[in-house]
Design a protein around this motif. Structure first.
Motif, PDB file in Angstrom:
ATOM      1  N   GLN A   1      51.123  29.388  33.383  1.00 28.94           N
ATOM      2  CA  GLN A   1      52.558  29.281  33.139  1.00 28.94           C
ATOM      3  C   GLN A   1      53.227  30.655  33.219  1.00 28.94           C
ATOM      4  OE1 GLN A   1      53.099  27.289  29.372  1.00 28.94           O
ATOM      5  NE2 GLN A   1      52.828  25.270  30.293  1.00 28.94           N
ATOM      6  N   PRO A   2      54.506  30.674  33.547  1.00 29.72           N
ATOM      7  CA  PRO A   2      55.233  31.950  33.544  1.00 29.72           C
ATOM      8  C   PRO A   2      55.098  32.649  32.194  1.00 29.72           C
ATOM      9  CG  PRO A   2      56.540  30.266  34.603  1.00 29.72           C
ATOM     10  CD  PRO A   2      55.348  29.561  34.013  1.00 29.72           C
ATOM     11  N   GLY A   3      54.858  33.953  32.256  1.00 26.55           N
ATOM     12  CA  GLY A   3      54.642  34.733  31.044  1.00 26.55           C
ATOM     13  C   GLY A   3      53.200  34.784  30.605  1.00 26.55           C
ATOM     14  N   GLY A   4      52.359  34.005  31.239  1.00 26.22           N
ATOM     15  CA  GLY A   4      50.956  33.965  30.869  1.00 26.22           C
ATOM     16  C   GLY A   4      50.134  35.067  31.521  1.00 26.22           C
ATOM     17  N   SER A   5      48.832  35.009  31.268  1.00 25.98           N
ATOM     18  CA  SER A   5      47.902  36.016  31.775  1.00 25.98           C
ATOM     19  C   SER A   5      46.754  35.358  32.525  1.00 25.98           C
ATOM     20  CB  SER A   5      47.332  36.839  30.614  1.00 25.98           C
ATOM     21  OG  SER A   5      48.347  37.545  29.919  1.00 25.98           O
ATOM     22  N   LEU A   6      46.195  36.120  33.427  1.00 27.21           N
ATOM     23  CA  LEU A   6      45.063  35.633  34.217  1.00 27.21           C
ATOM     24  C   LEU A   6      44.245  36.828  34.675  1.00 27.21           C
ATOM     25  CD1 LEU A   6      44.306  32.732  35.125  1.00 27.21           C
ATOM     26  CD2 LEU A   6      45.344  33.285  37.338  1.00 27.21           C
ATOM     27  N   GLY A   7      42.937  36.645  34.745  1.00 27.04           N
ATOM     28  CA  GLY A   7      42.074  37.705  35.216  1.00 27.04           C
ATOM     29  C   GLY A   7      41.315  37.314  36.459  1.00 27.04           C
ATOM     30  N   LEU A   8      41.202  38.234  37.385  1.00 33.21           N
ATOM     31  CA  LEU A   8      40.426  38.031  38.598  1.00 33.21           C
ATOM     32  C   LEU A   8      39.270  39.022  38.604  1.00 33.21           C
ATOM     33  CD1 LEU A   8      43.300  37.899  41.275  1.00 33.21           C
ATOM     34  CD2 LEU A   8      42.323  36.012  39.954  1.00 33.21           C
ATOM     35  N   SER A   9      38.202  38.642  39.236  1.00 37.25           N
ATOM     36  CA  SER A   9      37.097  39.571  39.435  1.00 37.25           C
ATOM     37  C   SER A   9      36.550  39.403  40.847  1.00 37.25           C
ATOM     38  CB  SER A   9      35.999  39.357  38.397  1.00 37.25           C
ATOM     39  OG  SER A   9      35.433  38.072  38.522  1.00 37.25           O
ATOM     40  N   CYS A  10      35.913  40.445  41.328  1.00 37.13           N
ATOM     41  CA  CYS A  10      35.362  40.435  42.681  1.00 37.13           C
ATOM     42  C   CYS A  10      34.101  41.275  42.684  1.00 37.13           C
ATOM     43  CB  CYS A  10      36.382  40.993  43.661  1.00 37.13           C
ATOM     44  SG  CYS A  10      35.731  41.290  45.319  1.00 37.13           S
ATOM     45  N   ALA A  11      33.019  40.649  43.074  1.00 36.21           N
ATOM     46  CA  ALA A  11      31.736  41.337  43.122  1.00 36.21           C
ATOM     47  C   ALA A  11      31.358  41.639  44.563  1.00 36.21           C
ATOM     48  CB  ALA A  11      30.661  40.473  42.466  1.00 36.21           C
ATOM     49  N   ALA A  12      30.991  42.884  44.809  1.00 36.51           N
ATOM     50  CA  ALA A  12      30.527  43.299  46.126  1.00 36.51           C
ATOM     51  C   ALA A  12      29.005  43.234  46.166  1.00 36.51           C
ATOM     52  CB  ALA A  12      30.999  44.711  46.434  1.00 36.51           C
ATOM     53  N   SER A  13      28.476  42.864  47.327  1.00 34.78           N
ATOM     54  CA  SER A  13      27.023  42.702  47.457  1.00 34.78           C
ATOM     55  C   SER A  13      26.294  44.025  47.629  1.00 34.78           C
ATOM     56  CB  SER A  13      26.698  41.778  48.631  1.00 34.78           C
ATOM     57  OG  SER A  13      27.194  42.338  49.834  1.00 34.78           O
ATOM     58  N   GLY A  14      27.069  45.099  47.806  1.00 32.88           N
ATOM     59  CA  GLY A  14      26.472  46.410  47.963  1.00 32.88           C
ATOM     60  C   GLY A  14      27.411  47.491  47.475  1.00 32.88           C
ATOM     61  N   ARG A  15      26.939  48.730  47.612  1.00 27.36           N
ATOM     62  CA  ARG A  15      27.753  49.858  47.175  1.00 27.36           C
ATOM     63  C   ARG A  15      29.017  49.929  48.018  1.00 27.36           C
ATOM     64  NH1 ARG A  15      26.764  54.822  44.454  1.00 27.36           N
ATOM     65  NH2 ARG A  15      28.013  56.550  45.253  1.00 27.36           N
ATOM     66  N   ILE A  16      30.143  50.188  47.345  1.00 27.00           N
ATOM     67  CA  ILE A  16      31.420  50.172  48.034  1.00 27.00           C
ATOM     68  C   ILE A  16      32.276  51.306  47.512  1.00 27.00           C
ATOM     69  CG2 ILE A  16      32.684  48.678  46.418  1.00 27.00           C
ATOM     70  CD1 ILE A  16      32.628  47.947  50.136  1.00 27.00           C
ATOM     71  N   GLY A  17      33.182  51.776  48.323  1.00 29.03           N
ATOM     72  CA  GLY A  17      34.055  52.866  47.927  1.00 29.03           C
ATOM     73  C   GLY A  17      35.291  52.335  47.228  1.00 29.03           C
ATOM     74  N   VAL A  18      36.422  52.500  47.901  1.00 31.20           N
ATOM     75  CA  VAL A  18      37.674  51.987  47.344  1.00 31.20           C
ATOM     76  C   VAL A  18      37.619  50.462  47.282  1.00 31.20           C
ATOM     77  CG1 VAL A  18      40.166  51.774  47.697  1.00 31.20           C
ATOM     78  CG2 VAL A  18      39.010  53.944  48.175  1.00 31.20           C
ATOM     79  N   MET A  19      38.080  49.922  46.175  1.00 27.19           N
ATOM     80  CA  MET A  19      38.226  48.470  46.040  1.00 27.19           C
ATOM     81  C   MET A  19      39.652  48.163  45.616  1.00 27.19           C
ATOM     82  SD  MET A  19      34.649  47.217  44.314  1.00 27.19           S
ATOM     83  CE  MET A  19      34.808  45.538  44.937  1.00 27.19           C
ATOM     84  N   GLY A  20      40.071  46.944  45.863  1.00 28.15           N
ATOM     85  CA  GLY A  20      41.429  46.607  45.473  1.00 28.15           C
ATOM     86  C   GLY A  20      41.740  45.142  45.653  1.00 28.15           C
ATOM     87  N   TRP A  21      42.997  44.831  45.446  1.00 28.89           N
ATOM     88  CA  TRP A  21      43.504  43.469  45.561  1.00 28.89           C
ATOM     89  C   TRP A  21      44.775  43.469  46.397  1.00 28.89           C
ATOM     90  CZ3 TRP A  21      40.724  39.438  43.702  1.00 28.89           C
ATOM     91  CH2 TRP A  21      39.717  39.721  42.785  1.00 28.89           C
ATOM     92  N   TYR A  22      44.874  42.476  47.264  1.00 26.19           N
ATOM     93  CA  TYR A  22      46.065  42.213  48.038  1.00 26.19           C
ATOM     94  C   TYR A  22      46.516  40.794  47.713  1.00 26.19           C
ATOM     95  CZ  TYR A  22      45.589  46.384  50.966  1.00 26.19           C
ATOM     96  OH  TYR A  22      45.531  47.674  51.430  1.00 26.19           O
ATOM     97  N   GLN A  23      47.792  40.541  47.930  1.00 29.19           N
ATOM     98  CA  GLN A  23      48.328  39.193  47.727  1.00 29.19           C
ATOM     99  C   GLN A  23      49.069  38.750  48.992  1.00 29.19           C
ATOM    100  OE1 GLN A  23      52.421  40.592  45.405  1.00 29.19           O
ATOM    101  NE2 GLN A  23      51.028  39.259  44.349  1.00 29.19           N
ATOM    102  N   GLN A  24      48.978  37.449  49.238  1.00 30.08           N
ATOM    103  CA  GLN A  24      49.702  36.875  50.371  1.00 30.08           C
ATOM    104  C   GLN A  24      50.358  35.589  49.924  1.00 30.08           C
ATOM    105  OE1 GLN A  24      47.429  36.293  53.983  1.00 30.08           O
ATOM    106  NE2 GLN A  24      49.291  36.319  55.212  1.00 30.08           N
ATOM    107  N   ALA A  25      51.678  35.640  49.811  1.00 28.95           N
ATOM    108  CA  ALA A  25      52.447  34.454  49.446  1.00 28.95           C
ATOM    109  C   ALA A  25      52.680  33.614  50.695  1.00 28.95           C
ATOM    110  CB  ALA A  25      53.773  34.877  48.831  1.00 28.95           C
ATOM    111  N   PRO A  26      52.954  32.323  50.523  1.00 21.87           N
ATOM    112  CA  PRO A  26      53.179  31.449  51.683  1.00 21.87           C
ATOM    113  C   PRO A  26      54.259  31.990  52.597  1.00 21.87           C
ATOM    114  CG  PRO A  26      52.979  30.157  49.689  1.00 21.87           C
ATOM    115  CD  PRO A  26      53.023  31.583  49.256  1.00 21.87           C
ATOM    116  N   GLY A  27      53.926  32.114  53.875  1.00 26.91           N
ATOM    117  CA  GLY A  27      54.894  32.559  54.853  1.00 26.91           C
ATOM    118  C   GLY A  27      55.170  34.046  54.865  1.00 26.91           C
ATOM    119  N   LYS A  28      54.416  34.799  54.072  1.00 23.19           N
ATOM    120  CA  LYS A  28      54.648  36.244  53.991  1.00 23.19           C
ATOM    121  C   LYS A  28      53.408  37.028  54.404  1.00 23.19           C
ATOM    122  CE  LYS A  28      58.241  36.028  50.463  1.00 23.19           C
ATOM    123  NZ  LYS A  28      58.741  36.586  49.180  1.00 23.19           N
ATOM    124  N   GLN A  29      53.574  38.301  54.637  1.00 22.49           N
ATOM    125  CA  GLN A  29      52.454  39.141  55.017  1.00 22.49           C
ATOM    126  C   GLN A  29      51.617  39.480  53.796  1.00 22.49           C
ATOM    127  OE1 GLN A  29      54.311  42.661  56.644  1.00 22.49           O
ATOM    128  NE2 GLN A  29      54.504  43.645  54.639  1.00 22.49           N
TER     129      GLN A  29
END
Length: 113
Positions: free
Chosen positions: A13-41
């Motif tokens: 719900q609006p105002g709420g919280s959520l957590g995401l996690s992402c596990a890499a199968s090997g050693r990695i440098g920079v990590m991050g998150w991108y978002q893509q909304a419908p119809g957008k880049q």
């Protein structure tokens, strides 16, 4: 080849919280998150280096927190005060020390009442 596997996501719900996690199968440098909304880049949300230096898009500052555990090759995104406009597919990103880029398959976050 490094694989990125996201978990988390879902409906909140609006105002709420959520957590995401992402596990890499090997050693990695920079990590991050991108978002893509419908119809957008696909847009950067936040990145973090192995040393803990972070970078956020303006709309995420103060609401989202990116962190990582290098021992687990895992990156996290804690999202608070979520807004309907945060609704998007969130993709995990990783760049190896050699400069090769990797992407997860994405996880859907829906912010709606």
């Amino acid at each position: 080849q490094v694989q990125l596997v996201e978990s988390g996501g879902g409906l909140v719900q609006p105002g709420g919280s959520l957590g995401l996690s992402c596990a890499a199968s090997g050693r990695i440098g920079v990590m991050g998150w991108y978002q893509q909304a419908p119809g957008k880049q696909r847009d950067l949300v936040a990145t973090i280096t192995r040393g803990g230096n972070t970078n956020y898009k303006d709309s995420a500052k103060g609401r989202f927190t990116i962190s990582r555990d290098n021992t687990k090759n895992t990156v996290y995104l804690q999202m608070n005060s979520l807004k309907p406009e945060d609704t998007a597919v969130y993709y995990c990103y990783g760049r190896s020390l050699g400069g090769i880029e990797y992407w997860g398959k994405g996880t859907l976050v829906t912010v709606s009442s």
